[in-house]
Design an enzyme around this catalytic site. Structure first.
Site, PDB file in Angstrom:
ATOM      1  CD  GLU A 185      -3.250  -0.731   1.758  1.00 20.76           C
ATOM      2  OE1 GLU A 185      -3.295  -0.509   2.984  1.00 20.76           O
ATOM      3  OE2 GLU A 185      -4.245  -0.652   1.004  1.00 20.76           O
ATOM      4  CG  HIS A 221      -0.958  -2.643   7.241  1.00 15.45           C
ATOM      5  ND1 HIS A 221      -1.931  -2.228   6.349  1.00 15.45           N
ATOM      6  CD2 HIS A 221       0.218  -2.096   6.829  1.00 15.45           C
ATOM      7  CE1 HIS A 221      -1.346  -1.445   5.434  1.00 15.45           C
ATOM      8  NE2 HIS A 221      -0.062  -1.354   5.705  1.00 15.45           N
ATOM      9  CB  THR A 249     -10.252  -0.750   4.289  1.00 18.19           C
ATOM     10  OG1 THR A 249     -10.251  -0.780   5.720  1.00 18.19           O
ATOM     11  CG2 THR A 249      -9.133  -1.623   3.765  1.00 18.19           C
TER      12      THR A 249
HETATM   13 ZN    ZN Z   1      -4.013  -2.695   6.107  1.00 15.82          ZN
END
Ligand code: ZN
Length: 374
Positions: A141, A154, A236
């Protein structure tokens, strides 16, 4: 019509309150969510990320994540406290729940795992998950100087002053996420294998399995000393701007085969491949990205570590043209152009002059001929 509106509102409401468990946070509630999750993950997807903006207003915010980390622009801050983890070694503890929530592969973590130094408060772990691409597209990301890594882990923590990750998720100081890049190495990563060896068991959306507990610290880079820090958001929906981000400079490697397992095994929705689950980098909008290490000082051969905050930025400009350099070049080009124009003009004038002389001479020669004719 009113019924439709009511149902829509109800769905949006359940997303805001419950669906955030799907990715960045809210792990505890998620275990009871199975009957909901098969439908609620349909509310958003990675293919059309602009549609998040209309449904989840926070996604329009000015402090969104992920970001591109421009190493030349980061600010070295030697006062950033080192990250210290506690309770990450879960060996011999109870089994852990691994799940496919339709958006990612997620491992639930006990709140005995903590960040005990690095922030003003202690942060409890909630879950960890991954972002990846496919065989053609690297899927981290965050990016470093516009470069994606193959994948990213993460580890989501919530501020211990809140009673749950759900409560913390919308608070400005609610979450601390540790992010690390996953690259491809020659050898199989035994620690990642503890998760990836059972990934087939959760291939379908909303499925989960139990895995033996292990030392979760080993999923992160060996050294946690070098990291980037900035304030951002969940990557998200609902994109709450509640995350204090730490992105480690050192990376982890897994084998090509292990990465392929992550990229190719999971399904979402109606048997669609769950891949490329990464959000595009977001605008920085003036936010500062701090670095715990003077990366560019090393790169540019400047060893002084005594200067603080702006050192890296100043040194960073050594690699680029300063405003003075650009002005000097512009004036130089202008001067050369003026000279060229002058010579061109002089040449034209000379040509013109010699032509008129020739004509004049021709006239002179011609006149006597006229006289003879007459
Ligand atoms: Zn994440």
């Amino acid at each position: 019509m009113q019924l439709e509106l009511f149902i829509t509102l109800l769905l949006v409401h359940s997303q805001v309150l419950g669906d955030s468990s799907s990715e960045e946070d809210l792990s505890k509630e998620h275990e009871d969510d199975h009957e909901k999750s098969s439908s609620h993950s349909d509310h958003w997807g990675y293919q059309d990320q602009t549609s998040w903006l209309s449904t989840f207003t926070a996604c329009n915010g000015k402090s969104q994540s992920p970001i591109d980390i421009v190493t030349r622009e980061v600010t070295y801050d030697p006062r950033l406290p080192a990250i210290k983890l506690d309770g990450y070694d879960l060996s011999d503890g109870p089994e852990l729940t691994l799940q496919n929530n339709g958006h990612t592969l997620q491992l639930q973590l006990p709140n005995t795992m903590r960040i005990i130094q690095g922030f003003d408060e202690i942060y409890f772990a909630a879950q960890l998950h991954f972002h990846w691409g496919n065989t053609e597209v690297p899927g981290s990301e965050h990016t470093i100087d516009n470069i994606h890594f193959p994948a990213e882990i993460h580890v989501v923590h919530y501020n211990s002053k809140y009673s749950s990750v759900k409560e913390a998720a919308s608070k400005p100081d609610g979450l601390a996420v540790l992010g690390a890049f996953i690259g491809i190495g020659l050898h199989e990563n035994d620690n990642y294998e503890k998760i990836l060896s059972v990934i087939k068991d959760v291939s379908s959306e909303a499925s989960d399995t139990k895995i033996p507990s292990f030392n979760v610290r080993h999923l992160l880079p060996n050294s946690l000393d070098r990291f980037y820090r900035y304030t951002g958001s969940l990557t998200t929906p609902p994109c709450f701007q509640s995350v204090n981000w730490t992105v480690f400079n050192d990376t982890i490697t897994v084998s090509r085969k292990q990465l392929a397992a992550l990229e190719e095994t999971l399904k979402a929705g109606h048997n669609e491949s769950l891949s490329k689950n990464f959000r595009a980098p977001q605008q920085l909008n003036g936010r500062q990205v701090l670095a715990s290490f003077p990366a560019l000082q090393t790169r540019y051969g400047v060893s002084s570590e005594t200067d603080s905050f702006s050192t890296t930025r100043v040194n960073g400009s050594q690699g680029a043209l300063s405003r003075g350099d650009i002005l000097a070049i512009a004036f130089g080009v202008l001067f050369v152009l003026t000279l060229l124009l002058f010579f061109l003009y002089a040449y034209q004038q000379r040509q013109k002059h010699s032509k008129s002389n020739l004509e004049a001479r021709q006239n002179v020669i011609y006149k006597p001929a006229n006289k003879e004719d007459v």
